[in-house]
Write a protein that holds these residues in place. Structure first.
Motif, short mmCIF file in Angstrom:
data_model
loop_
_atom_site.label_atom_id
_atom_site.label_comp_id
_atom_site.label_asym_id
_atom_site.label_seq_id
_atom_site.Cartn_x
_atom_site.Cartn_y
_atom_site.Cartn_z
N LEU A 231 0.84 -1.20 0.00
CA LEU A 231 0.00 0.00 0.00
C LEU A 231 0.87 1.25 0.00
N LYS A 232 0.47 2.23 -0.76
CA LYS A 232 1.27 3.45 -0.92
C LYS A 232 0.98 4.51 0.15
N SER A 233 -0.25 4.61 0.57
CA SER A 233 -0.69 5.70 1.43
C SER A 233 -0.71 5.29 2.91
N GLU A 234 -0.11 6.10 3.74
CA GLU A 234 -0.15 5.86 5.19
C GLU A 234 -1.58 6.00 5.72
N ARG A 235 -2.33 6.90 5.11
CA ARG A 235 -3.73 7.10 5.52
C ARG A 235 -4.54 5.83 5.27
N THR A 236 -4.30 5.19 4.13
CA THR A 236 -4.99 3.95 3.81
C THR A 236 -4.63 2.86 4.81
N VAL A 237 -3.35 2.74 5.11
CA VAL A 237 -2.89 1.75 6.08
C VAL A 237 -3.55 2.01 7.43
N SER A 238 -3.61 3.25 7.83
CA SER A 238 -4.22 3.62 9.10
C SER A 238 -5.70 3.23 9.13
N ASN A 239 -6.41 3.52 8.05
CA ASN A 239 -7.83 3.15 7.97
C ASN A 239 -8.02 1.64 8.02
N TYR A 240 -7.18 0.90 7.29
CA TYR A 240 -7.30 -0.56 7.27
C TYR A 240 -6.98 -1.16 8.64
N LYS A 241 -6.00 -0.59 9.35
CA LYS A 241 -5.67 -1.08 10.69
C LYS A 241 -6.85 -0.90 11.65
#
Length: 163
Positions: free
Chosen positions: A19-29
């Motif tokens: 995943l490229k976006s930290e925001r995406t990773v944060s949401n998925y976590k």
């Protein structure tokens, strides 16, 4: 499985690396643990199960994880507050779906759904009333009522371009 141990799973690490976006990773976590709790499995068990199910010719087993995501969606839709209103919006539920689909897809086991199979039923507040769309006859009446060529041309351009 404790709160953070699922993040140490090799399949989750692979997923987050892609995943490229930290925001995406944060949401998925934030969202993915709810699915893990729902299916009562670890991420590795999910991927191993998916790979095993993909090799069978029995369609009910082959689509097991698609059905699990549909059941999870219906479960999220059924969550209500004390007033009986759904606690999650349509877009929140779609966010949960996306996190699950992303996890499985980034581990090489993409889920496949038929059209509208994974649709979320909107709440009463989210339903949009159908707009008034004039018929050809109604547009002709309005056209005849126009006084100037400018008004007629504007009406025709708007109507014929779909506005």
């Amino acid at each position: 499985m404790n709160r953070m141990s699922w993040q140490n799973d090799k399949h989750v690490k692979n997923w987050f690396e892609n995943l490229k976006s930290e925001r995406t990773v944060s949401n998925y976590k934030e969202r993915f643990p709810r699915f893990l709790k729902f299916v009562k499995m670890t991420p590795t068990e999910i991927i191993e199960s998916r790979l095993k199910h993909l090799t069978t010719t029995d369609l009910s087993k082959r689509r097991y994880w698609e059905f699990q995501l549909i059941k999870f969606t219906r479960y999220l839709e059924s969550l209500k507050d004390s007033e009986g209103k759904r606690t999650l919006s349509t877009w929140s539920i779609k966010g949960f779906q996306t996190s699950v689909q992303s996890f499985i897809a980034h581990n090489g086991c993409k889920l496949v759904f038929a059209r509208k199979e994974l649709d979320v039923i909107p709440t009463e507040d989210e339903r949009v009333e159908k707009e008034w769309i004039p018929s050809n006859e109604e547009v002709r009446v309005i056209y005849r009522a126009c006084k100037s060529a400018r008004d007629r041309s504007i009406l025709l351009v708007l109507y014929q371009s779909g506005f």
